[in-house]
Write an enzyme that holds these catalytic residues in place. Structure first.
Site, PDB file in Angstrom:
ATOM      1  N   GLU A   1      -7.808  -9.680   7.477  1.00 35.78           N
ATOM      2  CA  GLU A   1      -9.333  -9.197   7.466  1.00 35.78           C
ATOM      3  C   GLU A   1      -9.892  -9.533   6.184  1.00 35.78           C
ATOM      4  OE1 GLU A   1     -10.886  -7.709  10.074  1.00 35.78           O
ATOM      5  OE2 GLU A   1     -12.282  -7.878   8.330  1.00 35.78           O
TER       6      GLU A   1
ATOM      7  N   TYR B   1      -8.002   2.156   6.289  1.00 36.57           N
ATOM      8  CA  TYR B   1      -9.272   1.628   5.813  1.00 36.57           C
ATOM      9  C   TYR B   1      -9.674   0.432   6.904  1.00 36.57           C
ATOM     10  CZ  TYR B   1     -10.285   4.950   2.230  1.00 36.57           C
ATOM     11  OH  TYR B   1     -10.751   5.830   1.427  1.00 36.57           O
TER      12      TYR B   1
ATOM     13  N   ALA C   1      -8.457 -16.333  -0.648  1.00 32.09           N
ATOM     14  CA  ALA C   1      -9.904 -15.674  -0.650  1.00 32.09           C
ATOM     15  C   ALA C   1      -9.619 -14.562  -1.749  1.00 32.09           C
ATOM     16  CB  ALA C   1     -10.391 -15.318   0.792  1.00 32.09           C
TER      17      ALA C   1
ATOM     18  N   ASN D   1      -0.096  -0.558   5.699  1.00 26.95           N
ATOM     19  CA  ASN D   1      -0.165  -0.803   3.839  1.00 26.95           C
ATOM     20  C   ASN D   1       0.818  -1.900   3.782  1.00 26.95           C
ATOM     21  OD1 ASN D   1       0.857   1.628   4.923  1.00 26.95           O
ATOM     22  ND2 ASN D   1       1.139   2.301   2.999  1.00 26.95           N
TER      23      ASN D   1
ATOM     24  N   LYS E   1     -15.621   1.437  -6.291  1.00 26.06           N
ATOM     25  CA  LYS E   1     -16.858   0.899  -5.962  1.00 26.06           C
ATOM     26  C   LYS E   1     -17.688   1.694  -5.350  1.00 26.06           C
ATOM     27  CE  LYS E   1     -17.561  -2.524  -2.587  1.00 26.06           C
ATOM     28  NZ  LYS E   1     -17.187  -3.388  -1.686  1.00 26.06           N
TER      29      LYS E   1
ATOM     30  N   CYS F   1      -6.592  -3.831  -3.079  1.00 27.77           N
ATOM     31  CA  CYS F   1      -6.126  -5.382  -2.901  1.00 27.77           C
ATOM     32  C   CYS F   1      -6.168  -6.339  -3.855  1.00 27.77           C
ATOM     33  CB  CYS F   1      -6.767  -5.760  -1.472  1.00 27.77           C
ATOM     34  SG  CYS F   1      -6.503  -4.764  -0.215  1.00 27.77           S
TER      35      CYS F   1
ATOM     36  N   LYS G   1      -2.804  -6.298  -6.114  1.00 35.36           N
ATOM     37  CA  LYS G   1      -1.778  -6.333  -5.237  1.00 35.36           C
ATOM     38  C   LYS G   1      -1.762  -7.698  -4.625  1.00 35.36           C
ATOM     39  CE  LYS G   1      -2.258  -4.594  -0.806  1.00 35.36           C
ATOM     40  NZ  LYS G   1      -2.250  -5.924   0.166  1.00 35.36           N
TER      41      LYS G   1
ATOM     42  N   ALA H   1      -4.009   3.438  10.741  1.00 37.44           N
ATOM     43  CA  ALA H   1      -5.193   4.072  11.243  1.00 37.44           C
ATOM     44  C   ALA H   1      -5.979   4.348   9.574  1.00 37.44           C
ATOM     45  CB  ALA H   1      -5.311   5.223  11.836  1.00 37.44           C
TER      46      ALA H   1
ATOM     47  N   LYS I   1      -5.752 -15.819   3.298  1.00 35.23           N
ATOM     48  CA  LYS I   1      -6.290 -14.400   2.957  1.00 35.23           C
ATOM     49  C   LYS I   1      -5.920 -14.082   1.350  1.00 35.23           C
ATOM     50  CE  LYS I   1      -7.413 -10.332   2.729  1.00 35.23           C
ATOM     51  NZ  LYS I   1      -8.730  -9.855   2.570  1.00 35.23           N
TER      52      LYS I   1
HETATM   53  N1  LIG Z   1      -8.520  -1.658   2.443  1.00 34.85           N
HETATM   54  C1  LIG Z   1      -9.419  -2.734   2.427  1.00 34.85           C
HETATM   55  O1  LIG Z   1     -10.545  -2.918   2.488  1.00 34.85           O
HETATM   56  C2  LIG Z   1      -8.496  -3.975   2.967  1.00 34.85           C
HETATM   57  C3  LIG Z   1      -7.238  -4.048   3.415  1.00 34.85           C
HETATM   58  N2  LIG Z   1      -6.480  -5.096   3.725  1.00 34.85           N
HETATM   59  C4  LIG Z   1      -5.017  -5.088   4.231  1.00 34.85           C
HETATM   60  O2  LIG Z   1      -4.958  -4.338   5.437  1.00 34.85           O
HETATM   61  C5  LIG Z   1      -3.606  -3.471   5.185  1.00 34.85           C
HETATM   62  C6  LIG Z   1      -4.004  -1.905   5.338  1.00 34.85           C
HETATM   63  O3  LIG Z   1      -4.636  -1.557   4.503  1.00 34.85           O
HETATM   64  P1  LIG Z   1      -5.603  -0.245   4.534  1.00 34.85           P
HETATM   65  O4  LIG Z   1      -6.168  -0.059   5.730  1.00 34.85           O
HETATM   66  O5  LIG Z   1      -6.499  -0.136   3.109  1.00 34.85           O
HETATM   67  O6  LIG Z   1      -4.343   0.758   4.145  1.00 34.85           O
HETATM   68  P2  LIG Z   1      -4.076   2.368   4.405  1.00 34.85           P
HETATM   69  O7  LIG Z   1      -3.359   2.764   3.296  1.00 34.85           O
HETATM   70  O8  LIG Z   1      -5.449   2.845   4.226  1.00 34.85           O
HETATM   71  O9  LIG Z   1      -3.793   2.643   5.904  1.00 34.85           O
HETATM   72  C7  LIG Z   1      -2.425   2.059   6.328  1.00 34.85           C
HETATM   73  C8  LIG Z   1      -1.877   3.069   7.302  1.00 34.85           C
HETATM   74  O10 LIG Z   1      -0.780   2.663   7.928  1.00 34.85           O
HETATM   75  C9  LIG Z   1      -0.043   3.632   8.303  1.00 34.85           C
HETATM   76  N3  LIG Z   1       1.183   3.289   8.746  1.00 34.85           N
HETATM   77  C10 LIG Z   1       2.176   2.967   7.688  1.00 34.85           C
HETATM   78  N4  LIG Z   1       3.355   2.755   8.203  1.00 34.85           N
HETATM   79  C11 LIG Z   1       3.167   2.677   9.934  1.00 34.85           C
HETATM   80  C12 LIG Z   1       3.884   2.656  10.942  1.00 34.85           C
HETATM   81  N5  LIG Z   1       4.971   2.190  10.870  1.00 34.85           N
HETATM   82  N6  LIG Z   1       3.335   2.822  12.065  1.00 34.85           N
HETATM   83  C13 LIG Z   1       2.144   3.288  12.101  1.00 34.85           C
HETATM   84  N7  LIG Z   1       1.372   3.534  10.894  1.00 34.85           N
HETATM   85  C14 LIG Z   1       1.887   3.325   9.723  1.00 34.85           C
HETATM   86  C15 LIG Z   1      -0.238   4.659   7.096  1.00 34.85           C
HETATM   87  O11 LIG Z   1       0.130   5.872   7.380  1.00 34.85           O
HETATM   88  C16 LIG Z   1      -1.564   4.473   6.610  1.00 34.85           C
HETATM   89  O12 LIG Z   1      -2.175   5.458   7.340  1.00 34.85           O
HETATM   90  C17 LIG Z   1      -3.109  -4.119   3.927  1.00 34.85           C
HETATM   91  O13 LIG Z   1      -2.293  -5.004   4.231  1.00 34.85           O
HETATM   92  C18 LIG Z   1      -4.285  -4.529   2.856  1.00 34.85           C
HETATM   93  O14 LIG Z   1      -3.976  -5.403   1.994  1.00 34.85           O
HETATM   94  C19 LIG Z   1      -7.236  -6.257   4.401  1.00 34.85           C
HETATM   95  C20 LIG Z   1      -8.680  -6.273   4.029  1.00 34.85           C
HETATM   96  C21 LIG Z   1      -9.524  -5.141   3.594  1.00 34.85           C
HETATM   97  O1  LIG Z   2      -8.386  -7.587   0.824  1.00 34.38           O
HETATM   98  C1  LIG Z   2      -9.368  -6.786   0.496  1.00 34.38           C
HETATM   99  O2  LIG Z   2      -8.874  -5.659   0.433  1.00 34.38           O
HETATM  100  C2  LIG Z   2     -10.848  -7.023   0.442  1.00 34.38           C
HETATM  101  O3  LIG Z   2     -11.012  -6.946  -0.969  1.00 34.38           O
HETATM  102  C3  LIG Z   2     -12.481  -7.243  -1.412  1.00 34.38           C
HETATM  103  O4  LIG Z   2     -13.007  -6.275  -0.941  1.00 34.38           O
HETATM  104  P1  LIG Z   2     -13.090  -4.821  -1.846  1.00 34.38           P
HETATM  105  O5  LIG Z   2     -11.960  -4.578  -2.423  1.00 34.38           O
HETATM  106  O6  LIG Z   2     -13.050  -3.693  -0.633  1.00 34.38           O
HETATM  107  O7  LIG Z   2     -14.504  -4.525  -2.634  1.00 34.38           O
HETATM  108  P2  LIG Z   2     -15.198  -5.649  -3.307  1.00 34.38           P
HETATM  109  O8  LIG Z   2     -16.699  -5.735  -2.943  1.00 34.38           O
HETATM  110  O9  LIG Z   2     -14.782  -7.075  -3.240  1.00 34.38           O
HETATM  111  O10 LIG Z   2     -15.213  -5.303  -4.998  1.00 34.38           O
HETATM  112  C4  LIG Z   2     -13.778  -5.152  -5.538  1.00 34.38           C
HETATM  113  C5  LIG Z   2     -13.890  -4.794  -6.844  1.00 34.38           C
HETATM  114  O11 LIG Z   2     -14.536  -5.569  -7.773  1.00 34.38           O
HETATM  115  C6  LIG Z   2     -15.603  -5.358  -8.328  1.00 34.38           C
HETATM  116  N1  LIG Z   2     -16.657  -6.076  -8.389  1.00 34.38           N
HETATM  117  C7  LIG Z   2     -17.128  -6.967  -7.357  1.00 34.38           C
HETATM  118  C8  LIG Z   2     -18.102  -7.790  -7.329  1.00 34.38           C
HETATM  119  C9  LIG Z   2     -18.582  -8.271  -8.685  1.00 34.38           C
HETATM  120  O12 LIG Z   2     -19.369  -8.957  -9.058  1.00 34.38           O
HETATM  121  N2  LIG Z   2     -18.442  -7.402  -9.731  1.00 34.38           N
HETATM  122  C10 LIG Z   2     -17.313  -6.454  -9.662  1.00 34.38           C
HETATM  123  O13 LIG Z   2     -16.841  -5.956 -10.697  1.00 34.38           O
HETATM  124  C11 LIG Z   2     -16.151  -4.054  -7.526  1.00 34.38           C
HETATM  125  O14 LIG Z   2     -16.723  -3.187  -8.255  1.00 34.38           O
HETATM  126  C12 LIG Z   2     -14.687  -3.641  -7.021  1.00 34.38           C
HETATM  127  O15 LIG Z   2     -14.215  -2.695  -8.019  1.00 34.38           O
HETATM  128  C13 LIG Z   2     -12.946  -8.469  -0.812  1.00 34.38           C
HETATM  129  O16 LIG Z   2     -14.261  -8.554  -1.142  1.00 34.38           O
HETATM  130  C14 LIG Z   2     -12.662  -8.402   0.849  1.00 34.38           C
HETATM  131  O17 LIG Z   2     -13.307  -9.663   1.315  1.00 34.38           O
HETATM  132  C15 LIG Z   2     -11.130  -8.263   1.174  1.00 34.38           C
HETATM  133  O18 LIG Z   2     -11.142  -8.132   2.554  1.00 34.38           O
END
Ligand SMILES: NC(=O)C1=CN([C@@H]2O[C@H](COP(=O)(O)OP(=O)(O)OC[C@H]3O[C@@H](n4cnc5c(N)ncnc54)[C@H](O)[C@@H]3O)[C@@H](O)[C@H]2O)C=CC1
Ligand SMILES: O=C(O)[C@H]1O[C@H](OP(=O)(O)OP(=O)(O)OC[C@H]2O[C@@H](n3ccc(=O)[nH]c3=O)[C@H](O)[C@@H]2O)[C@H](O)[C@@H](O)[C@@H]1O
Length: 470
Positions: free
Chosen positions: A162, A13, A224, A92, A340, A277, A280, A11, A221
């Site tokens: 995502e 981000y 991208a 995560n 950001k 992300c 990593k 649950a 993913k």
């Molecule tokens: N944060 C972002 O904007 C984005 C993240 N992702 C990917 O999505 C995945 C999740 O990222 P976030 O949501 O940012 O991580 P997060 O750390 O905010 O949330 C992950 C949650 O999973 C829970 N968790 C861990 N093990 C568990 C289990 N066995 N059962 C139930 N819950 C469990 C944790 O307690 C935590 O609350 C990562 O692989 C990340 O790379 C992809 C796109 C965007």
């Molecule tokens: O896999 C993920 O976690 C996500 O990672 C990024 O999203 P996010 O990290 O949330 O935010 P971004 O808008 O991409 O910004 C990332 C970092 O780059 C910086 N940034 C972004 C754009 C830019 O032109 N310059 C720049 O310095 C931002 O300030 C920030 O620190 C991707 O944009 C998403 O498509 C992807 O799903």
């Protein structure tokens, strides 16, 4: 299969906002989001919608409409798994900080635990959806664990990465450029893909829903994110050349961005990218390339990270050299700590690394961020210094150089320099005349986001240094 009941493990981000939007758009489907972290679940159930665990514009409205109707947050994972036809894994996947692949590979232990729990609990056939970002071929691992640990139940594994960005998550989910669904090209695989397509089709058009094989989806993913981060490192690399040559990086970005083959987005020079992300996922990609014996490919992608580290340190060094080669005992005000704007997320924020560099040189860091708490900032620094193996005593001593405030005025008062680390809109609206009056002179502004009106600041009397501004 027509899906009636969804469970999401994680649950955070991603799990919170994505499931909220699915529940909003598919009122006939029951969506239950579970997490190991009970306080996070309690926060998702908070009556006060201003205090959800994730801050995202528009999220509170979505949660308000769907929560209690067909959207539920629960700590009872076994029950939610048992009831579900489709289970999303959105846990995560951080960089491994121990053992084999330390500092590079993705740590899949949370994902593996999910697979084992599902296999143990499931009593009927289920579709498992990888929502977390995973190394290519993880679906194979999941399938193996599910098939060998389960009790004869059939599992179909899909990849559905995502692409939302923080700060615009709800908008990105509602109007996605595309969703990507990868699955096995067998009959049951295609049926599973169709079940997930049907969910997204509630609000997205067919051309926004791409389907591929599993491996292409998983690798797309990582690709991208690597391409997006590469653009930032490319423009940041050129920002250093701009500073040496009196070119202006924003003008250069604009000039190249009007070429439709290059495009104008993601060319904003900055103090360096942060977020949980980009780094990593690129490290993971580099690790995979080395694993598959492709050293040249690995080195190519690794440069994005090398350059990003260089950019953060370059910014910190510029502050030190501008302040007459030392910041010892000087008060540096930080505007922004989040990675950001429009998010309370601080993971891998450039602010952390700039602060560390300046603290090494003896600076006092005085921080104001509209959405980040003092506890979070202290936790970020503790974590970084902990990874470096510093003793508790050393960490406490360094923490005494950080101060966090509830207002920008307090953070800026009697400071030697201001550094803008996050591009929050409110920073542009401040009364910079009043700020100048309360600072030591010469008063410096280091605009790590190029958001402030430089000419106006100079006319007030500030010495201004932006990124890539000669
Ligand atoms: N944060 C972002 O904007 C984005 C993240 N992702 C990917 O999505 C995945 C999740 O990222 P976030 O949501 O940012 O991580 P997060 O750390 O905010 O949330 C992950 C949650 O999973 C829970 N968790 C861990 N093990 C568990 C289990 N066995 N059962 C139930 N819950 C469990 C944790 O307690 C935590 O609350 C990562 O692989 C990340 O790379 C992809 C796109 C965007
Ligand atoms: O896999 C993920 O976690 C996500 O990672 C990024 O999203 P996010 O990290 O949330 O935010 P971004 O808008 O991409 O910004 C990332 C970092 O780059 C910086 N940034 C972004 C754009 C830019 O032109 N310059 C720049 O310095 C931002 O300030 C920030 O620190 C991707 O944009 C998403 O498509 C992807 O799903």
């Amino acid at each position: 299969m027509k899906i009636k009941n969804i469970c999401c493990l994680g649950a955070g981000y991603v799990g919170g906002p994505t499931m909220s939007v699915i529940a909003l758009k598919c009122p006939e489907i029951k969506v239950t989001v579970v997490d190991l972290n009970e306080s996070r679940i309690a926060a998702w159930n908070n009556e006060d919608l201003d205090n959800l665990p994730v801050y995202e514009p528009g999220l509170a409205d979505v949660v308000q409409e769907a929560r209690g109707r067909n959207l539920f947050f629960s700590s009872d994972a076994d029950q939610a798994i048992e009831d579900a036809d489709m289970i999303f894994i959105a846990v995560n996947t951080p960089t491994k900080n121990y053992g084999e692949g330390k500092g590079m590979a993705a740590d899949l232990k949370f994902v593996e635990l999910c697979a084992r729990q599902i296999a143990r609990v499931a009593k009927n056939d289920k579709i498992i959806v990888e929502k977390s970002t995973l190394p290519v071929r993880t679906a194979e691992t999941l399938q193996t664990i599910l098939d060998h640990t389960g009790n004869g139940v059939k599992f179909e594994v899909l990849s559905n990465p995502e692409f939302l960005a923080e700060g615009t998550a709800i908008e990105d989910l509602l109007n996605a450029d595309r969703v990507l669904i990868g699955g096995k090209q067998t009959e049951s695989g295609k049926n599973a893909i169709q079940s997930l397509v049907d969910i997204y089709a509630h609000w997205l058009s067919p051309k926004q829903i791409l389907t591929t094989n599993v491996w292409s989806s998983e690798l797309s993913k990582l690709t991208a994110n690597a391409f997006l981060a590469q653009r930032i490192s490319s423009i940041n690399a050129l920002s250093a050349l701009c500073e040496a040559t009196e070119a202006d990086v924003d003008e250069v970005a604009n000039a190249i961005g009007t070429d439709s083959r290059i495009g104008s987005k993601f060319l904003k020079a900055s103090v360096g990218f942060g977020g949980s992300c980009f780094q990593k996922d690129i490290l993971n990609l580099v690790y995979l390339c080395r694993y598959f014996n492709l050293p040249e490919v690995a080195d190519y992608w690794e440069q994005i990270i090398v350059l990003n580290d260089y950019q953060k340190h370059r910014f910190a060094r510029k502050i030190i050299t501008s302040l007459f080669n030392t910041v010892s005992g000087k008060k540096i005000a930080f505007l922004g700590w989040a990675f950001k704007k429009d998010t309370n997320d601080t993971r891998e924020s450039a602010a952390i690394y700039v602060a560390e560099y300046l603290i090494e040189d003896g600076a006092e860091i005085h921080v104001y961020d509209p959405k980040v708490s003092k506890e979070k900032i202290v936790e970020d620094m503790r974590y970084l210094w902990g990874l470096k193996g510093y003793t508790d005593q050393k960490i406490e001593s360094k923490l005494s150089q950080i101060f966090v405030y509830q207002s920008h005025e307090d953070a800026l008062d009697q400071s030697h320099a201001v550094a803008v680390l996050t591009e929050w809109d409110e920073f542009k609206m401040y009364d910079w005349n009043a700020i100048y009056a309360n600072m030591y002179k010469p008063a410096f502004v280091f605009d790590g986001r190029n958001i402030l009106d430089t000419e106006k600041l100079i006319s007030i009397g500030f010495k201004v240094k932006g990124i890539g501004k000669g």
